[in-house]
Design a protein around this motif. Structure first.
Motif, PDB file in Angstrom:
ATOM      1  N   LEU A 163      -9.614  -1.901  -0.100  1.00 44.10           N
ATOM      2  CA  LEU A 163      -8.420  -1.088   0.091  1.00 44.10           C
ATOM      3  C   LEU A 163      -8.747   0.132   0.949  1.00 44.10           C
TER       4      LEU A 163
ATOM      5  N   PRO B 118      -4.835   5.279   1.887  1.00 43.45           N
ATOM      6  CA  PRO B 118      -3.450   5.225   2.365  1.00 43.45           C
ATOM      7  C   PRO B 118      -3.082   6.428   3.234  1.00 43.45           C
TER       8      PRO B 118
ATOM      9  N   LYS C  87      -2.299  -2.024  -6.991  1.00 42.52           N
ATOM     10  CA  LYS C  87      -2.652  -1.798  -5.594  1.00 42.52           C
ATOM     11  C   LYS C  87      -3.482  -2.949  -5.031  1.00 42.52           C
ATOM     12  N   THR C  88      -4.324  -3.548  -5.874  1.00 43.81           N
ATOM     13  CA  THR C  88      -5.078  -4.715  -5.427  1.00 43.81           C
ATOM     14  C   THR C  88      -4.144  -5.887  -5.153  1.00 43.81           C
TER      15      THR C  88
ATOM     16  N   GLU D 154       1.207   5.644   1.071  1.00 46.03           N
ATOM     17  CA  GLU D 154       1.441   6.001  -0.328  1.00 46.03           C
ATOM     18  C   GLU D 154       2.145   7.342  -0.407  1.00 46.03           C
TER      19      GLU D 154
ATOM     20  N   GLY E 167     -10.640  -3.746  -5.346  1.00 45.16           N
ATOM     21  CA  GLY E 167      -9.757  -3.949  -4.208  1.00 45.16           C
ATOM     22  C   GLY E 167     -10.356  -4.885  -3.179  1.00 45.16           C
TER      23      GLY E 167
ATOM     24  N   THR F 288       3.712   2.743  -3.154  1.00 48.03           N
ATOM     25  CA  THR F 288       2.727   2.240  -2.202  1.00 48.03           C
ATOM     26  C   THR F 288       3.360   1.099  -1.422  1.00 48.03           C
TER      27      THR F 288
ATOM     28  N   ILE G 181      -1.415   0.695   5.307  1.00 45.43           N
ATOM     29  CA  ILE G 181      -1.010   1.074   3.958  1.00 45.43           C
ATOM     30  C   ILE G 181      -0.548   2.535   3.922  1.00 45.43           C
TER      31      ILE G 181
ATOM     32  N   GLU H  62       5.768  -0.901 -13.543  1.00 44.63           N
ATOM     33  CA  GLU H  62       5.328  -1.233 -12.194  1.00 44.63           C
ATOM     34  C   GLU H  62       6.236  -2.323 -11.642  1.00 44.63           C
TER      35      GLU H  62
ATOM     36  N   ARG I  74      -2.493  -5.355  -1.822  1.00 47.18           N
ATOM     37  CA  ARG I  74      -3.422  -5.667  -0.714  1.00 47.18           C
ATOM     38  C   ARG I  74      -3.547  -7.169  -0.526  1.00 47.18           C
TER      39      ARG I  74
END
Length: 268
Positions: A60, A63, A38-39, A188, A8, A179, A186, A139, A42
């Motif tokens: 990261l 969350p 998730k990366t 989640e 991240g 997310t 952030i 996703e 970000r």
């Protein structure tokens, strides 16, 4: 690109080319090594909401719990080889919503390899910017270049197919997450709503006499139809726990499933 593995770690300021390169690493992991969604979120957020300061990079953050009301809707029961729709909906809880990512497994657990997912960008509303499907995992990413206002409604619809050799009984959809960022904070959430669908008519089909226990009485019923196919008069479809699309025979695969649930008990 200055990623360290998939930790991240993202430069403090990124440009559009950097974002697209990161997305490529996510979409084509076998070719380029791979990054997690998730990366990518970000990275998108770092581009849309650059921070100021002396640090060259940041990781990261943990969350915060979100409140978008994200829920999943799916049929309560389906058949083997059936294709059905799953819909996930949520609402932007604040202004400046951006870098939104939805991840879901359809379903989770040991039976998951026998399910496949299909999704298109325009099946989502607003239309998604990026989608990635890997077997039973989906996703979906909305970048939010102009950000979304509070109250913006989102839906993601994808198709799920229960393939041959899928096991009867309850199949859980329990590992989905949403997310997103509001500004550069952030959030989640776990996906709520419907969490399972049945293959067949019963949640615990190995309880053949439906008395709430898997024991010698069920074993006797199972033994009566051992190695019996659907063309024979004594065939008991209920004992064929693993749905074989070529032939319906009570065999070693069904025995293995029965053994996995031996001596379990259930509330009636």
């Amino acid at each position: 690109m200055d990623f360290i593995g998939d930790t991240g770690l993202v430069p403090e300021k990124v440009d559009m080319d950097y974002v697209l390169s990161a997305v490529n690493l996510w979409l084509y992991p076998q070719q380029n090594g791979g990054l997690e969604m998730k990366t990518i979120l970000r990275t998108i957020n770092a581009w849309l909401y650059p921070t100021t300061g002396k640090t060259a990079s940041f990781r990261l953050r943990t969350p915060e719990t979100g409140n978008s009301g994200v829920e999943r809707s799916l049929p309560s029961a389906v058949s083997a080889q059936e294709t059905f729709q799953v819909t996930v909906s949520f609402t932007s809880p604040a202004d400046d919503l951006n870098a939104v990512g939805l991840s879901d497994l359809a379903p989770a657990g040991p039976n998951s390899a026998l399910w496949t997912v299909k999704v298109e960008k325009d099946w989502c509303s607003p239309a998604a910017d990026y989608i990635l499907v890997d077997g039973n995992k989906v996703e979906i990413v909305w970048m939010g270049i102009e950000s979304y206002d509070q109250g913006q409604e989102f839906t993601a619809t994808y198709e799920v197919t229960a393939n041959c050799s899928v096991m009867k009984g309850s199949n859980p959809f329990v590992n989905g997450t949403l997310t997103y960022y509001t500004g550069n904070e952030i959030h989640e959430e776990s996906i709520g709503g419907d969490v399972k669908t049945l293959i067949g008519d019963f949640e615990n089909p190995w309880d053949l006499n439906a008395d709430g226990k898997v024991n010698y009485m069920d074993l006797a019923l199972f033994a009566d139809v051992w190695n019996i196919g659907e063309s024979e008069l004594v065939y008991n479809e209920a004992a064929n726990f693993v749905v074989d699309c070529d032939s319906q025979i009570v065999d070693y695969r069904d025995l293995q499933v029965f053994g996995d649930h031996w001596l379990e008990s259930y509330q009636k």
